[in-house]
Design an enzyme around this catalytic site. Sequence first.
Site, PDB file in Angstrom:
ATOM      1  N   ASP A  49      -2.366 -52.182 -71.643  1.00 31.26           N
ATOM      2  CA  ASP A  49      -2.910 -50.877 -72.025  1.00 31.26           C
ATOM      3  C   ASP A  49      -1.800 -49.828 -72.118  1.00 31.26           C
ATOM      4  O   ASP A  49      -0.787 -49.928 -71.419  1.00 31.26           O
ATOM      5  CB  ASP A  49      -3.957 -50.460 -70.983  1.00 31.26           C
ATOM      6  CG  ASP A  49      -4.873 -49.367 -71.506  1.00 31.26           C
ATOM      7  OD1 ASP A  49      -4.832 -49.066 -72.713  1.00 31.26           O
ATOM      8  OD2 ASP A  49      -5.629 -48.800 -70.697  1.00 31.26           O
ATOM      9  N   ASN A  79     -12.864 -53.033 -79.609  1.00 33.01           N
ATOM     10  CA  ASN A  79     -11.759 -52.363 -80.316  1.00 33.01           C
ATOM     11  C   ASN A  79     -12.039 -52.134 -81.808  1.00 33.01           C
ATOM     12  O   ASN A  79     -11.310 -51.390 -82.472  1.00 33.01           O
ATOM     13  CB  ASN A  79     -10.446 -53.152 -80.159  1.00 33.01           C
ATOM     14  CG  ASN A  79      -9.820 -53.018 -78.786  1.00 33.01           C
ATOM     15  OD1 ASN A  79      -9.128 -53.908 -78.298  1.00 33.01           O
ATOM     16  ND2 ASN A  79     -10.050 -51.883 -78.109  1.00 33.01           N
TER      17      ASN A  79
HETATM   18  C1  FPP Z   1      -4.205 -51.077 -75.617  1.00 29.81           C
HETATM   19  O1  FPP Z   1      -3.471 -49.909 -75.779  1.00 29.81           O
HETATM   20  C2  FPP Z   1      -3.668 -52.085 -76.485  1.00 29.81           C
HETATM   21  C3  FPP Z   1      -4.351 -52.718 -77.481  1.00 29.81           C
HETATM   22  C4  FPP Z   1      -5.764 -52.486 -77.794  1.00 29.81           C
HETATM   23  C5  FPP Z   1      -3.671 -53.679 -78.336  1.00 29.81           C
HETATM   24  C6  FPP Z   1      -2.757 -54.577 -77.610  1.00 29.81           C
HETATM   25  C7  FPP Z   1      -1.908 -55.275 -78.562  1.00 29.81           C
HETATM   26  C8  FPP Z   1      -0.599 -55.520 -78.355  1.00 29.81           C
HETATM   27  C9  FPP Z   1       0.122 -55.190 -77.129  1.00 29.81           C
HETATM   28  C10 FPP Z   1       0.162 -56.262 -79.348  1.00 29.81           C
HETATM   29  C11 FPP Z   1      -0.447 -57.597 -79.442  1.00 29.81           C
HETATM   30  C12 FPP Z   1       0.416 -58.571 -79.953  1.00 29.81           C
HETATM   31  C13 FPP Z   1      -0.032 -59.716 -80.470  1.00 29.81           C
HETATM   32  C14 FPP Z   1       0.922 -60.729 -80.737  1.00 29.81           C
HETATM   33  C15 FPP Z   1      -1.447 -59.994 -80.787  1.00 29.81           C
HETATM   34  P1  FPP Z   1      -4.213 -48.642 -76.352  1.00 29.81           P
HETATM   35  O2  FPP Z   1      -4.040 -48.614 -77.832  1.00 29.81           O
HETATM   36  O3  FPP Z   1      -5.624 -48.631 -75.898  1.00 29.81           O
HETATM   37  O4  FPP Z   1      -3.406 -47.500 -75.703  1.00 29.81           O
HETATM   38  P2  FPP Z   1      -3.986 -46.095 -75.215  1.00 29.81           P
HETATM   39  O5  FPP Z   1      -4.984 -46.385 -74.141  1.00 29.81           O
HETATM   40  O6  FPP Z   1      -2.780 -45.392 -74.716  1.00 29.81           O
HETATM   41  O7  FPP Z   1      -4.602 -45.432 -76.414  1.00 29.81           O
END
Ligand code: FPP
Length: 250
Positions: free
Chosen positions: A27, A75
């Site tokens: 996250d 998501n």
């Molecule tokens: C949460 O951060 C992250 C995600 C929903 C996506 C996670 C994906 C990756 C780390 C890359 C994945 C890589 C592969 C190879 C599939 P957020 O966007 O919710 O962050 P925030 O809470 O700060 O908005």
Amino acid sequence: MANIFKQKETTFNPEGYIPKHIAIIMDGNGRWAQKKLLPRIAGHKVGMDTVKKITKSASQLGVKVLTLYAFSTENWKRPNDEVSFLMKLPVEFFDKFVPELIKENVRVNVIGYIDQLPTHTQDAVKRAVEQTKDNTGMILNFALNYGSRAEMITAVQEIVKSGMKPEEVTEEVVSNYLMTGSLPKELQDPELVIRTSGEERLSNFLLWQMAYSELYFTDEYWPDFTQDSLKQAIASFQSRNRRFGGIINK
Ligand code: FPP
């Protein structure tokens, strides 16, 4: 007064017990980017590099299964351009990283409703699973379009369809019908669950499987998470006294 919620300062012991299955809620990509005045997708891109680094570190530390929550069934609510970027990431990740995964003897596995992903994402995932299927080292288990409640509903539906008698439905049966049921039996449940970014909730992730997991929360955003951060999480795990409802110390 002592803060009972503060995580204990501990030192990583390489000779100590390394959790066999570690699951991570990655996250904070968006906030990491916003803090740097970058678009949110820049955070996901750097987050992908962190996935590579942590995969390698976990494999080298002797972890047997690393489950990464890459996209949840919730998501899809994000803006279209962010979703479409997130759907392209596995394509880029696997196309570039599979040779290294093969070198590391890592096998790719996926849990989640894969058939609902865009075709290019499905193809990349299936290719990576196929290309690494003979590897015998760590299992890199991606949760993609995964949600724990949906997984449980699907499992219950399948159990009902199988015609099993109610008294035949045991914990073992349910575990086998969940998406983690394809993992080796002793590795289905994570021993350690890490969540980055300071949020302290489970967000519909492996709810059945984490019944006895140790939970570790860190304020670091996922793009800032390093091998040392992973070791720190394991150190915290090593300091815990796991009783599984009993009273006998480890
Ligand atoms: C949460 O951060 C992250 C995600 C929903 C996506 C996670 C994906 C990756 C780390 C890359 C994945 C890589 C592969 C190879 C599939 P957020 O966007 O919710 O962050 P925030 O809470 O700060 O908005």
